[in-house]
Design an enzyme around this catalytic site. Sequence first.
Site, PDB file in Angstrom:
ATOM      1  N   PRO A  33       0.839  -1.206   0.000  1.00 24.42           N
ATOM      2  CA  PRO A  33       0.000   0.000   0.000  1.00 24.42           C
ATOM      3  C   PRO A  33       0.873   1.253   0.000  1.00 24.42           C
ATOM      4  O   PRO A  33       1.971   1.260   0.562  1.00 24.42           O
ATOM      5  CB  PRO A  33      -0.793  -0.110   1.301  1.00 24.42           C
ATOM      6  CG  PRO A  33      -0.706  -1.544   1.697  1.00 24.42           C
ATOM      7  CD  PRO A  33       0.606  -2.032   1.194  1.00 24.42           C
ATOM      8  N   LYS A  34       0.394   2.304  -0.639  1.00 28.60           N
ATOM      9  CA  LYS A  34       1.069   3.597  -0.612  1.00 28.60           C
ATOM     10  C   LYS A  34       0.405   4.434   0.485  1.00 28.60           C
ATOM     11  O   LYS A  34      -0.749   4.818   0.367  1.00 28.60           O
ATOM     12  CB  LYS A  34       0.964   4.300  -1.959  1.00 28.60           C
ATOM     13  CG  LYS A  34       1.690   5.639  -2.002  1.00 28.60           C
ATOM     14  CD  LYS A  34       1.516   6.313  -3.347  1.00 28.60           C
ATOM     15  CE  LYS A  34       2.270   7.644  -3.366  1.00 28.60           C
ATOM     16  NZ  LYS A  34       1.777   8.602  -2.334  1.00 28.60           N
ATOM     17  N   TRP A  35       1.158   4.707   1.542  1.00 28.86           N
ATOM     18  CA  TRP A  35       0.596   5.385   2.707  1.00 28.86           C
ATOM     19  C   TRP A  35       0.580   6.896   2.527  1.00 28.86           C
ATOM     20  O   TRP A  35       1.501   7.480   1.948  1.00 28.86           O
ATOM     21  CB  TRP A  35       1.386   5.010   3.961  1.00 28.86           C
ATOM     22  CG  TRP A  35       1.247   3.554   4.260  1.00 28.86           C
ATOM     23  CD1 TRP A  35       2.063   2.538   3.840  1.00 28.86           C
ATOM     24  CD2 TRP A  35       0.183   2.942   4.982  1.00 28.86           C
ATOM     25  NE1 TRP A  35       1.571   1.329   4.265  1.00 28.86           N
ATOM     26  CE2 TRP A  35       0.417   1.546   4.968  1.00 28.86           C
ATOM     27  CE3 TRP A  35      -0.943   3.429   5.640  1.00 28.86           C
ATOM     28  CZ2 TRP A  35      -0.431   0.641   5.585  1.00 28.86           C
ATOM     29  CZ3 TRP A  35      -1.789   2.532   6.272  1.00 28.86           C
ATOM     30  CH2 TRP A  35      -1.525   1.156   6.243  1.00 28.86           C
ATOM     31  N   ASP A 183      -3.385   5.567  -0.403  1.00 33.73           N
ATOM     32  CA  ASP A 183      -3.872   6.262  -1.590  1.00 33.73           C
ATOM     33  C   ASP A 183      -3.341   5.638  -2.874  1.00 33.73           C
ATOM     34  O   ASP A 183      -3.260   6.289  -3.898  1.00 33.73           O
ATOM     35  CB  ASP A 183      -3.511   7.748  -1.529  1.00 33.73           C
ATOM     36  CG  ASP A 183      -2.016   8.010  -1.613  1.00 33.73           C
ATOM     37  OD1 ASP A 183      -1.237   7.088  -1.322  1.00 33.73           O
ATOM     38  OD2 ASP A 183      -1.632   9.126  -1.980  1.00 33.73           O
ATOM     39  N   GLY A 184      -2.989   4.347  -2.800  1.00 38.67           N
ATOM     40  CA  GLY A 184      -2.518   3.670  -3.994  1.00 38.67           C
ATOM     41  C   GLY A 184      -1.654   2.478  -3.640  1.00 38.67           C
ATOM     42  O   GLY A 184      -1.721   1.942  -2.539  1.00 38.67           O
TER      43      GLY A 184
END
Length: 345
Positions: A33-35, A183-184
């Site tokens: 996950p992109k935090w 967010d990605g």
Amino acid sequence: MSPPDFLLPLSTEPMEARSADTLPEGEGWQFEPKWDGFRCLAFKAGDQVELRAKSGKPLGRYFPEVVEMLAAVKAEQFVVDGELVIEIDGHLSFDALQMRLHPAESRIKKLSRETPARLVLFDMLATPRGEVLVDRPLVERRAALDSFAKAAAVKDRLLLSPCTAKRKDAQAWLSDTSDSGTDGVVAKPLHETYHTGERMMVKVKRLRTADCVVGGFRYAAKSRKVGSLLLGLYNEDGRLDHVGFTSTISNAERSELTERLEGLRSPPGFSGKAPGGPSRWSTDRSVEWEPLKPELVVEVRFDHVTSDRFRHGTKLLRWRPDKAARQCTFEQIHPPAAEVKTKHS
């Protein structure tokens, strides 16, 4: 007093990511996950802890509770890569992170008690045994990180970011519309070393859409043609709040659109929160803006929301003549609260 002997220089730059529209295919990738937080390299040597932002600036002063937490970890030395996040009411709050960048130490200490930050770990650059891992492949670095996180065991404060080698799982993360705190997705080559300061990773953002009322517009600099549309959403009190802008208007439609907008000019434009001075994303945009009757609706694509505003400019996708302005409410950008999905160390 001599400076602490950290395993890597404090000037070490984190490995970065290049943007892409889709996740890479084929084998040899790890997906995470992109935090949505502050990127942070954390260094420890003895009882000394240093936090460094992606820019290289020290962060420890602003997050004393994280420094204290890492100082209490039994390992005498290490260097880890991660993200500082703050959760409020089930949501990760970027606003709360920004509030920490305050000149008053008393204010920072108060916030550190009321809204303590967490450190989400996703890479290890040096181990407690003194092994520097920047020249080791990710598969070895992640194994070392897993062991470190398990041994550190700081529940709810030191978190291990999930990862997967399955592209379909990563794609599911991208399709997740809940407020998961990410967010990605970031894709990292499993067999590559840690390239400090280089864009060796791939990031794909989860982009969302919203239907917004065009409550006003600004002329382009040194022009009498529209430069940007000012966007609004109706709040719980039925007032139209300004939430951001879009400037992705094609030159082909600019003249006709300007004429259309000028025919709809009518104050106040926004009955709730109105636009202020020049946008913080652009310094050449005029302070003046033209209010419009709340009749036009556009669908825009956005990434982040901060303080009930789009943090960055949005992309205009299409006009929505089928949508009534009153249907454009904050519910579109306020998903229900959700647990932050991490593995607790």
